[in-house]
Write a protein that holds these residues in place. Structure first.
Motif, PDB file in Angstrom:
ATOM      1  N   ARG A   1      43.253  40.139  43.526  1.00 37.71           N
ATOM      2  CA  ARG A   1      41.958  39.941  42.881  1.00 37.71           C
ATOM      3  C   ARG A   1      41.329  38.652  43.370  1.00 37.71           C
ATOM      4  O   ARG A   1      42.015  37.682  43.660  1.00 37.71           O
ATOM      5  CB  ARG A   1      42.124  39.896  41.358  1.00 37.71           C
TER       6      ARG A   1
ATOM      7  N   ASP B   1      36.963  34.617  41.478  1.00 36.97           N
ATOM      8  CA  ASP B   1      35.982  34.747  40.403  1.00 36.97           C
ATOM      9  C   ASP B   1      36.320  35.852  39.403  1.00 36.97           C
ATOM     10  O   ASP B   1      35.762  35.888  38.309  1.00 36.97           O
ATOM     11  CB  ASP B   1      34.584  35.003  40.979  1.00 36.97           C
ATOM     12  N   ASP B   2      37.214  36.764  39.792  1.00 39.71           N
ATOM     13  CA  ASP B   2      37.562  37.894  38.919  1.00 39.71           C
ATOM     14  C   ASP B   2      38.723  37.596  37.980  1.00 39.71           C
ATOM     15  O   ASP B   2      39.134  38.471  37.215  1.00 39.71           O
ATOM     16  CB  ASP B   2      37.917  39.125  39.768  1.00 39.71           C
TER      17      ASP B   2
END
Length: 198
Positions: free
Chosen positions: A28, A31-32
């Motif tokens: 991931r 920012d996620d």
């Protein structure tokens, strides 16, 4: 009733947080992943992330440092080998390391392109310089600023080749090894510097 938290020494707790973050960031983007998720994955209170790392960004940088620095396992035996043989053995060793540290290394090594911030780039630059020194040592060449400058771009090529091989499956391992061996020899060909870099 929840189980009591195990008391760990500060260094162990810090490493526990890094290990949990590494798993989240392996598939991931930065920012996620929220700070709350990082804390939950590590099994710690959110405030401990700030206590040990200052903020989420510093934790991400620490994960990157651990993921993109080449491992310190022993290099092959180079006694009596030619430069060409040393180059192939070294690139083979790097591909073995990429297989072992695989997706996390490949994903993190491309993070500078994904996030572009100067702090991320500084971590990547540090790793690339260390890799250049390692390769020079393995090839039996002097550690000079000129040769390191010639070899640092090899790091970006190596990461790109490993992404093609490990993630996209467009290269076989043998093709990756041939390409990297030929490339490192090209980068150090005629290695006597015409002028010393500062």
């Amino acid at each position: 009733m929840s189980a009591p938290r195990l008391r760990l020494a500060p260094a162990e707790r810090r490493q526990q947080i890094i290990d949990a973050a590494r798993v989240l960031y392996s598939d991931r983007a930065y920012d996620d992943v929220s700070t709350a998720e990082l804390a939950e994955a590590a099994g710690v209170a959110r405030g401990l992330i700030n206590h040990y790392f200052g903020d989420k960004r510093e934790l991400f940088l620490e994960v990157m440092r651990g993921s993109i620095l080449m491992p310190t396992q022993a290099l092959p035996d180079y006694d009596g080998r030619t430069l060409e043989e040393r180059a192939r053995l070294t690139m083979d060793w790097i591909l073995d390391a990429a297989t072992t540290y695989g997706q996390a290394w490949v994903a993190a090594s491309g993070a500078a392109n994904l996030h572009g911030a100067s702090d991320v780039q500084a971590v990547v630059d540090e790793a690339d310089d260390r890799a250049a020194r390692l390769v020079l040592d393995a090839l039996g060449l002097p550690d000079s600023p000129h040769l390191r400058a010639r070899l640092r771009p090899m790091a970006a090529l190596t990461k790109a080749v490993c992404r093609e091989w490990l993630q996209r499956k467009t290269y076989s391992r043998d093709e990756a090894l041939d390409l990297l061996t030929d490339s490192v020899l090209l980068f150090v060909h005629d290695h006597a510097p015409t002028k010393e870099l500062p």
